[in-house]
Write an enzyme that holds these catalytic residues in place. Structure first.
Site, PDB file in Angstrom:
ATOM      1  N   ASP A  99     100.619  15.444  87.175  1.00 15.00           N
ATOM      2  CA  ASP A  99     100.881  13.918  87.302  1.00 15.00           C
ATOM      3  C   ASP A  99     102.088  13.722  88.055  1.00 15.00           C
ATOM      4  O   ASP A  99     103.079  14.042  87.542  1.00 15.00           O
ATOM      5  CB  ASP A  99     101.007  13.399  85.915  1.00 15.00           C
ATOM      6  CG  ASP A  99     101.108  11.979  85.519  1.00 15.00           C
ATOM      7  OD1 ASP A  99     101.499  11.177  86.748  1.00 15.00           O
ATOM      8  OD2 ASP A  99     100.949  11.350  84.686  1.00 15.00           O
ATOM      9  N   LYS A 164      97.126   3.035 100.008  1.00 10.34           N
ATOM     10  CA  LYS A 164      96.139   2.062  99.250  1.00 10.34           C
ATOM     11  C   LYS A 164      97.031   0.962  98.584  1.00 10.34           C
ATOM     12  O   LYS A 164      97.852   1.531  97.590  1.00 10.34           O
ATOM     13  CB  LYS A 164      95.327   2.660  98.839  1.00 10.34           C
ATOM     14  CG  LYS A 164      94.189   1.636  97.953  1.00 10.34           C
ATOM     15  CD  LYS A 164      92.874   2.357  97.441  1.00 10.34           C
ATOM     16  CE  LYS A 164      93.071   3.299  96.598  1.00 10.34           C
ATOM     17  NZ  LYS A 164      91.809   4.155  96.215  1.00 10.34           N
TER      18      LYS A 164
END
EC number: 2.1.1.166
Length: 209
Positions: A99, A164
């Protein structure tokens, strides 16, 4: 107990997904994902990748972007990729599963980058969507802020950033910040990006360092 029926929205998404010409094209060409074609279109217009470059790929799984970049930077290039999900190995890609929001994972990623600076940071990260924009957009903005923080730590002067971003609250402020840090900033909506999606790609070149 019978099987739980899919919701109308999930059934519609699956139907759209399998009919998507870019999904079909990716399957036919044995590519990791349709995202390959999004980056290819960006490369045709913005020429971000050159042989021998070092690239960081955030939110890399299943590997569409890394797969594309390997074809552009060649054997002398290097990709350091990270995702919370597993990713099958790609030759030329140094993959770290973890993560990115975790300090230990970030430290491990920075260690793999090493002392040198990188030429491109790219992020296709997205949160798990709940369907509620009031929840999803802040989560998405948090991830793109982290990606920009990564640029500030590892990107070489005159380097590039492609990320993005989902349009919504915080988008304009984020775009302004990127404009202050890079010489040229474009907002792209690749053909392979679904029309109904809020996603766009910010392509920034000429990092001021």
């Amino acid at each position: 107990m019978g099987k739980k029926k899919r919701s109308a929205s999930s059934s519609r998404w699956l139907n759209e997904h399998f009919k998507d010409p870019f999904v079909q094209k990716a399957h036919k060409q044995k590519l990791r994902s349709r995202a390959y074609f999004k980056l290819d279109e960006i490369q045709q217009t913005d020429r971000l990748f050159k042989p021998g470059m070092t690239v960081v790929d955030l939110g890399a799984a299943p590997g569409g972007w890394s797969q594309y970049v390997v074809s552009q930077i060649g054997g002398a290039g290097r990709i350091i990729a990270c995702d919370i999900l597993e990713m099958d190995p790609i030759v030329g890609v140094d993959f770290l599963q973890g993560d990115f929001r975790d300090e230990k994972v970030l430290a491990a990623l920075l260690a793999r980058v090493g002392e040198g600076k990188v030429d491109v940071v790219m992020s296709d990260m997205a949160p798990n969507f709940s369907g509620m924009p009031s929840v999803d957009i802040p989560r998405a903005m948090y991830l793109v802020e982290l990606a920009l923080d990564m640029c500030k730590q590892v990107l070489a002067t005159k380097g590039s950033f492609v990320v993005k971003v989902f349009q919504g609250e915080g988008f304009d402020e984020y775009l302004r910040e990127i404009r202050s840090l890079f010489s040229v900033v474009k907002v792209r909506k690749p053909e392979a990006s679904r029309g109904r999606s809020r996603e766009v790609y910010i392509v920034a070149t000429g990092y001021k360092g």
